[in-house]
Write a protein that holds these residues in place. Structure first.
Motif, PDB file in Angstrom:
ATOM      1  N   ARG A 204      34.507  38.465  42.684  1.00 36.03           N
ATOM      2  CA  ARG A 204      34.476  39.602  43.614  1.00 36.03           C
ATOM      3  C   ARG A 204      35.846  39.807  44.256  1.00 36.03           C
ATOM      4  O   ARG A 204      36.273  40.943  44.483  1.00 36.03           O
ATOM      5  CB  ARG A 204      33.405  39.389  44.679  1.00 36.03           C
ATOM      6  CG  ARG A 204      31.969  39.389  44.162  1.00 36.03           C
ATOM      7  CD  ARG A 204      31.646  40.630  43.384  1.00 36.03           C
ATOM      8  NE  ARG A 204      30.227  40.722  43.037  1.00 36.03           N
ATOM      9  CZ  ARG A 204      29.728  41.573  42.144  1.00 36.03           C
ATOM     10  NH1 ARG A 204      30.552  42.425  41.506  1.00 36.03           N
ATOM     11  NH2 ARG A 204      28.444  41.602  41.880  1.00 36.03           N
ATOM     12  N   GLY A 205      36.537  38.713  44.532  1.00 36.01           N
ATOM     13  CA  GLY A 205      37.879  38.836  45.071  1.00 36.01           C
ATOM     14  C   GLY A 205      38.831  39.459  44.073  1.00 36.01           C
ATOM     15  O   GLY A 205      39.658  40.311  44.426  1.00 36.01           O
ATOM     16  N   SER A 206      38.704  39.061  42.807  1.00 38.20           N
ATOM     17  CA  SER A 206      39.606  39.589  41.775  1.00 38.20           C
ATOM     18  C   SER A 206      39.421  41.082  41.578  1.00 38.20           C
ATOM     19  O   SER A 206      40.333  41.771  41.124  1.00 38.20           O
ATOM     20  CB  SER A 206      39.358  38.865  40.441  1.00 38.20           C
ATOM     21  OG  SER A 206      38.135  39.265  39.839  1.00 38.20           O
ATOM     22  N   GLN A 207      38.248  41.595  41.914  1.00 34.19           N
ATOM     23  CA  GLN A 207      37.999  43.030  41.809  1.00 34.19           C
ATOM     24  C   GLN A 207      38.670  43.814  42.929  1.00 34.19           C
ATOM     25  O   GLN A 207      38.781  45.037  42.835  1.00 34.19           O
ATOM     26  CB  GLN A 207      36.486  43.311  41.868  1.00 34.19           C
ATOM     27  CG  GLN A 207      35.688  42.805  40.679  1.00 34.19           C
ATOM     28  CD  GLN A 207      34.213  43.102  40.856  1.00 34.19           C
ATOM     29  OE1 GLN A 207      33.595  42.681  41.833  1.00 34.19           O
ATOM     30  NE2 GLN A 207      33.648  43.841  39.923  1.00 34.19           N
ATOM     31  N   ASN A 208      39.106  43.098  43.961  1.00 32.80           N
ATOM     32  CA  ASN A 208      39.524  43.797  45.179  1.00 32.80           C
ATOM     33  C   ASN A 208      40.828  43.281  45.780  1.00 32.80           C
ATOM     34  O   ASN A 208      41.085  43.469  46.963  1.00 32.80           O
ATOM     35  CB  ASN A 208      38.396  43.703  46.224  1.00 32.80           C
ATOM     36  CG  ASN A 208      37.160  44.437  45.759  1.00 32.80           C
ATOM     37  OD1 ASN A 208      37.084  45.653  45.888  1.00 32.80           O
ATOM     38  ND2 ASN A 208      36.199  43.716  45.201  1.00 32.80           N
TER      39      ASN A 208
END
Length: 223
Positions: A204-208
């Motif tokens: 989820r962090g890598s998406q944002n």
């Protein structure tokens, strides 16, 4: 929208759902000064579980809550997987009262996924958050819960496609520490392990554009 005076309520179907789903978010906003409250609606009670299992998970939850900075909590006495047998009016009242008693500004509720308790509690929570009367929460979000949320059947059932991401990079270790308190729930459950939770947060962090994040769907946002 969320400030240090905000009151945040989390509706959790079972002990550990709150930490798996948004332990980092709880830690972040608790550290910010928000008052965080948790209602655990059901637990590991007879007939499927011995009462000792319930008592153990409650004690584990209290440890996790302390680590996350939770201010207030309440444990329901409905047996797990039997929530749907509770009269709808009673379940709605339980959740609505918990939210309205503190006039919560923000409410986090479970996504209606594979687990029947999650689906029923989602419905009751949406009813409890209806925009009627003098008070109702202005921010309501639905959270994903490993592993149940990702076991919905694509193309047949609704899928969790989040619109809101909360950066928990500074709080991921606190989340993992709190989740580790649930020793009875982490035995031989790879899909809900600390590694799986950390991996999802990393994704989820890598998406944002951040290292770790937790994801949510918007139920209501009034600003």
């Amino acid at each position: 929208m969320i400030n240090s005076n905000s009151i945040i309520s989390v509706i959790a179907p079972h002990p550990d759902d709150e930490t798996i789903a948004l332990g980092g978010t709880i830690a972040r906003f608790s550290n910010y000064g928000c008052k965080v409250r948790i209602l655990v609606v059901s637990g590991h009670l007879p007939p499927l579980y011995p009462k000792e299992s319930y008592e153990r998970t409650v004690e584990e939850a209290k440890i996790a809550f302390k680590l996350l900075g939770v201010d207030e909590y309440q444990f329901g006495s409905i047996p797990a997987t039997f929530v749907h047998q509770k009269p709808v009016s009673e379940l709605n009242k339980l959740i609505a009262s918990f939210i309205s008693d503190s006039k919560s500004d923000v409410v986090f509720i479970p996504y209606p996924d594979r687990h029947i308790d999650h689906r029923v509690i989602f419905d009751a929570s949406v009813v409890a958050c209806r925009p009627v009367g003098e008070y109702f929460p202005k921010l309501v979000f639905s959270y994903e819960t490993l592993s149940e949320t990702h076991w919905n059947v694509p193309g047949i059932e609704p899928q969790f496609c989040p619109e809101v991401f909360i950066d928990i990079s500074d709080h991921i270790e606190k989340k993992i520490q709190a989740l580790s308190a649930y020793k009875s729930q982490l035995t031989n459950v790879d899909s809900r392990s600390t590694d799986a939770c950390k991996s999802l947060a990393r994704f989820r962090g890598s998406q944002n554009g951040c290292e770790y994040a937790e994801a949510f769907k918007i139920v209501r946002m009034i600003i």
